[in-house]
Scaffold this motif. Structure first.
Motif, mmCIF file in Angstrom:
data_model
loop_
_atom_site.group_PDB
_atom_site.id
_atom_site.type_symbol
_atom_site.label_atom_id
_atom_site.label_comp_id
_atom_site.label_asym_id
_atom_site.label_seq_id
_atom_site.Cartn_x
_atom_site.Cartn_y
_atom_site.Cartn_z
ATOM 1 N N HIS A 18 -32.101 -42.366 -9.309
ATOM 2 C CA HIS A 18 -31.371 -43.118 -8.288
ATOM 3 C C HIS A 18 -30.214 -43.858 -8.933
ATOM 4 O O HIS A 18 -30.383 -44.506 -9.950
ATOM 5 C CB HIS A 18 -32.349 -44.085 -7.612
ATOM 6 N N PHE A 19 -29.054 -43.727 -8.353
ATOM 7 C CA PHE A 19 -27.933 -44.545 -8.825
ATOM 8 C C PHE A 19 -27.348 -45.332 -7.660
ATOM 9 O O PHE A 19 -27.018 -44.768 -6.622
ATOM 10 C CB PHE A 19 -26.858 -43.682 -9.484
ATOM 11 N N ASP A 20 -27.268 -46.629 -7.867
ATOM 12 C CA ASP A 20 -26.666 -47.485 -6.849
ATOM 13 C C ASP A 20 -25.189 -47.599 -7.173
ATOM 14 O O ASP A 20 -24.798 -48.067 -8.215
ATOM 15 C CB ASP A 20 -27.314 -48.863 -6.902
ATOM 16 N N GLY A 22 -22.408 -49.185 -5.623
ATOM 17 C CA GLY A 22 -21.722 -50.053 -4.679
ATOM 18 C C GLY A 22 -22.369 -50.118 -3.318
ATOM 19 O O GLY A 22 -21.675 -50.195 -2.308
ATOM 20 N N SER A 23 -23.689 -50.090 -3.271
ATOM 21 C CA SER A 23 -24.317 -50.195 -1.956
ATOM 22 C C SER A 23 -24.629 -51.660 -1.686
ATOM 23 O O SER A 23 -24.549 -52.493 -2.577
ATOM 24 C CB SER A 23 -25.587 -49.366 -1.904
ATOM 25 N N CYS A 24 -24.970 -51.958 -0.439
ATOM 26 C CA CYS A 24 -25.249 -53.346 -0.105
ATOM 27 C C CYS A 24 -26.689 -53.683 -0.397
ATOM 28 O O CYS A 24 -27.134 -54.750 -0.009
ATOM 29 C CB CYS A 24 -24.953 -53.614 1.357
ATOM 30 N N ASN A 25 -27.456 -52.811 -1.009
ATOM 31 C CA ASN A 25 -28.870 -53.023 -1.298
ATOM 32 C C ASN A 25 -29.768 -52.565 -0.185
ATOM 33 O O ASN A 25 -30.953 -52.384 -0.396
ATOM 34 C CB ASN A 25 -29.205 -54.498 -1.530
ATOM 35 N N GLY A 26 -29.236 -52.452 1.017
ATOM 36 C CA GLY A 26 -30.061 -52.017 2.140
ATOM 37 C C GLY A 26 -30.642 -50.644 1.852
ATOM 38 O O GLY A 26 -31.853 -50.431 1.930
ATOM 39 N N ILE A 29 -33.141 -50.548 -1.341
ATOM 40 C CA ILE A 29 -34.528 -50.954 -1.221
ATOM 41 C C ILE A 29 -35.288 -49.963 -0.359
ATOM 42 O O ILE A 29 -36.467 -49.777 -0.544
ATOM 43 C CB ILE A 29 -34.685 -52.408 -0.720
ATOM 44 N N GLU A 30 -34.577 -49.276 0.527
ATOM 45 C CA GLU A 30 -35.268 -48.245 1.296
ATOM 46 C C GLU A 30 -35.596 -47.056 0.401
ATOM 47 O O GLU A 30 -36.639 -46.426 0.562
ATOM 48 C CB GLU A 30 -34.410 -47.790 2.477
ATOM 49 N N LEU A 32 -36.216 -47.320 -2.812
ATOM 50 C CA LEU A 32 -37.345 -47.766 -3.625
ATOM 51 C C LEU A 32 -38.630 -47.777 -2.812
ATOM 52 O O LEU A 32 -39.695 -47.474 -3.328
ATOM 53 C CB LEU A 32 -37.086 -49.171 -4.151
ATOM 54 N N ALA A 33 -38.490 -48.129 -1.533
ATOM 55 C CA ALA A 33 -39.682 -48.191 -0.685
ATOM 56 C C ALA A 33 -40.354 -46.830 -0.597
ATOM 57 O O ALA A 33 -41.567 -46.741 -0.416
ATOM 58 C CB ALA A 33 -39.318 -48.703 0.705
ATOM 59 N N CYS A 121 -27.797 -46.698 8.606
ATOM 60 C CA CYS A 121 -27.291 -47.863 7.889
ATOM 61 C C CYS A 121 -28.284 -48.986 8.075
ATOM 62 O O CYS A 121 -28.163 -49.738 9.002
ATOM 63 C CB CYS A 121 -25.918 -48.258 8.408
ATOM 64 N N PRO A 122 -29.264 -49.114 7.239
ATOM 65 C CA PRO A 122 -29.639 -48.233 6.138
ATOM 66 C C PRO A 122 -30.444 -47.025 6.621
ATOM 67 O O PRO A 122 -31.025 -47.061 7.702
ATOM 68 C CB PRO A 122 -30.538 -49.129 5.290
ATOM 69 N N TYR B 39 -19.018 -53.299 -10.655
ATOM 70 C CA TYR B 39 -19.425 -51.961 -10.237
ATOM 71 C C TYR B 39 -19.739 -51.888 -8.748
ATOM 72 O O TYR B 39 -19.825 -50.813 -8.192
ATOM 73 C CB TYR B 39 -20.637 -51.500 -11.049
ATOM 74 N N VAL B 40 -19.991 -53.022 -8.125
ATOM 75 C CA VAL B 40 -20.319 -52.994 -6.697
ATOM 76 C C VAL B 40 -19.246 -53.692 -5.874
ATOM 77 O O VAL B 40 -19.411 -53.906 -4.684
ATOM 78 C CB VAL B 40 -21.691 -53.645 -6.426
ATOM 79 N N ARG B 42 -16.491 -54.378 -3.475
ATOM 80 C CA ARG B 42 -15.908 -53.579 -2.397
ATOM 81 C C ARG B 42 -14.698 -54.269 -1.792
ATOM 82 O O ARG B 42 -13.889 -53.662 -1.146
ATOM 83 C CB ARG B 42 -16.950 -53.358 -1.289
ATOM 84 N N TRP B 128 -45.452 -54.450 -2.787
ATOM 85 C CA TRP B 128 -44.589 -53.713 -1.862
ATOM 86 C C TRP B 128 -45.381 -53.189 -0.679
ATOM 87 O O TRP B 128 -44.820 -52.975 0.391
ATOM 88 C CB TRP B 128 -43.864 -52.582 -2.592
ATOM 89 N N VAL B 146 -34.203 -53.227 7.757
ATOM 90 C CA VAL B 146 -33.592 -54.086 6.747
ATOM 91 C C VAL B 146 -32.471 -54.938 7.340
ATOM 92 O O VAL B 146 -32.495 -56.160 7.275
ATOM 93 C CB VAL B 146 -33.065 -53.239 5.577
ATOM 94 N N SER B 354 -24.941 -56.927 -5.483
ATOM 95 C CA SER B 354 -24.043 -56.615 -4.378
ATOM 96 C C SER B 354 -23.518 -57.881 -3.721
ATOM 97 O O SER B 354 -22.415 -57.886 -3.198
ATOM 98 C CB SER B 354 -24.715 -55.712 -3.369
#
Ligand code: SF4
Lengths: 147, 358
Positions: A18-20, A22-26, A29-30, A32-33, A121-122, B39-40, B42, B128, B146, B354
């Motif tokens: 997995h490479f993030d 520039g995502s907002c994390n939403g 975490i999905e 990762l879930a 989204c997400p 890197y994040v 925007r 989790w 989310v 982020s």
């Protein structure tokens, strides 16, 4: 024989990185879930690895910006082929809500070829798992064609 | 001893997010840590000039997916203040409910990742698994897991009916029991304590001087929590900041653990205080003037500066996020550590890249 064993295991037990980007994390975490008990993709033999040289599938979340485009390209180049790229979320597909932001180049396909796009989204964990399965069908096709 | 420079990130298995640290090592000891960011990034603050002030809610929610509800809460509060309106009481209580559910899932997520950073994978999975219950609550009450998108200028857009309130309460009883069942592992287990106690100590004075925020600050003994400002519905709820004094990784994780139980309590209090009423008031006119609003996010104090000029677009949106405030303290505690402790200490600030870079 060893070659065919490798090919089977690549489809039956893909290793995923997995490479993030520039995502907002939403979407992160999905993603990762998906690895955790409720969804648990490991039961399908999917393992999350940290090293691109071990990975068959690259899962990318988020938009590409000026800075991480190089990193993304590097990671992709380090993966052995045949490889799959899955772009997750509206951001990964097209840039999503950040499309017009000053530092954003757009979707993942601006930098590397993408095999499966996951909308949302997400994106929901179910959708992400579905995307991996769809992608594996494609990988199988590539492997059979190369026989 | 010659110095070695080890790059940590931007793609690293313990961190889901890209941050790059150049760690200068002498033997196994870190002597210097230089973070590289960007890197994040925007540039989403700039989108304010392209989107109108209502559409900006969707943008600020995506500053960070984990605390999205609290970002939009802060933004909407600011716009409401500019327009001179106040959200109805029911809306303010509902905002507390969802923001505390967000804090709860964020802390569980963090506790899990933290356990994973020192290799306690089964604890990660357990936490989790509990967290998924909260995600179900979010999904059933708002339509998304989310990014719940419940805030609008003037109130909220979703409501809870009687049966949902009961269901949330019932679920929280079970969630609380399962969190408590992990308490002794998280706080007293010898392997956990070996990796966290006395590691990455930030003294009270240093935390204050370097401007640490949130659990990082409270873990060092400073009782400062923006919920003391009594925004949204917090004016009617009983609330005391959670404080630990040790200042090490253990203290920070204990603060977050206790805060997750506190969040459950706050959700309950807010649900009990729900009275029938309007969900939103109508916003008239255009935002004009300047405001600063602050809220407490799972990671600490978040500040919004908004400037409107009487048009549909805001002139400036400036967001100061807690992780950004916590990076200087992090850079201060890394030198002197063993290399193997770096992932644990980096995670102990609950990095959210982020929102740091937006
Ligand atoms: S698609 Fe949506 S949730 Fe996913 S990274 Fe982009 S903004 Fe965040």
């Amino acid at each position: 024989m060893f070659g065919s064993f490798l090919k089977t295991s690549q489809v039956k037990s893909p290793w995923l990185m997995h490479f993030d980007c520039g995502s907002c994390n939403g979407c992160d975490i999905e993603t990762l879930a998906c690895l955790t008990p409720v969804y648990d993709v490991e039961r399908f033999g999917i393992i999350n690895v940290g090293n691109p040289r071990h990975a068959d599938v690259l899962v990318v979340t988020g938009t590409v910006n000026q800075r991480n485009a190089v990193i993304l390209k590097n990671l992709y180049d380090q993966m052995p082929s045949p490889k799959l790229v899955i772009a997750i979320g509206a951001c990964g597909c097209s840039g999503g809500v950040f499309r017009e932001a000053p530092n954003v180049l757009g979707g993942v396909d601006k930098v590397i070829p993408v095999d499966v796009y996951v909308p949302g989204c997400p994106a929901k964990p179910e959708a992400i798992m579905d995307a991996v399965v769809t992608g594996l069908g494609k990988l199988k096709g590539i492997l059979e064609a190369s026989k | 001893m010659a110095r070695t420079v080890i790059p940590f990130g931007p793609q690293h298995p313990v961190l889901p997010e890209p941050i790059h640290l150049s760690l200068v090592l002498e033997d196994e000891r870190v002597v210097e840590a230089l973070p590289t960011l960007g890197y994040v990034h925007r540039g989403l603050e700039m989108l304010a000039v392209k989107r109108d002030y209502n559409q900006m809610i969707q943008i600020v929610e995506r500053v960070c997916g984990i605390c999205s509800m609290i970002h939009s809460l802060c933004y909407c509060q600011g716009i409401e203040e500019m327009m001179g309106i106040q959200a109805p009481r029911r809306a303010r209580m509902l905002r507390v409910v969802w923001s505390e559910l967000h804090r709860l899932h964020s802390h569980l997520l963090w506790l899990g990742l933290f356990a994973d950073s020192f290799g306690f994978e089964s604890l990660f999975m357990q936490l989790w698994k509990i967290r998924e219950r909260i995600m179900d609550l979010n999904e059933a009450t708002t339509g998304n897991r989310v990014i719940v998108s419940v805030n609008v200028v003037g109130g909220v857009r979703a409501d809870l009916d009687e049966s949902q309130v009961r269901w949330i309460k019932d679920t929280l009883v079970e969630v609380e029991a399962s969190i408590r069942s992990l308490q002794s592992t998280i706080m007293n287990d010898s392997t956990v304590c070996k990796r966290t106690k006395g590691i990455g100590v930030l003294t009270r004075q240093a935390a204050y001087d370097l401007g640490a925020a949130g659990p990082m600050l409270r873990g060092s003994g400073v009782a400062q929590d923006m919920r003391q400002l009594k925004y949204a519905g917090f004016d009617e709820l009983n609330f005391e900041p959670v404080v630990e004094t040790a200042g090490d990784c253990w203290a920070r994780s204990t603060v977050r653990f206790r805060e997750s139980l506190q969040s459950i309590d706050l959700v309950r209090q807010a649900l009990d205080k729900l009275e029938p009423g309007d969900l939103a008031v109508k916003a008239k006119g255009k935002p004009e003037g300047e405001v600063i609003t602050r809220v407490e996010q799972p990671r600490g104090e978040c500040l919004y500066y908004l400037k409107g000029n009487g048009t549909n677009n805001l002139e400036r949106v400036r967001i100061r996020t807690p992780t950004f405030a916590n990076i200087p303290p992090l850079a201060a505690i890394l030198p002197g550590l063993d290399f193997a402790d770096v992932p644990v200490v980096v995670l102990s600030i609950d990095p959210c890249i982020s929102c740091t870079e937006r």
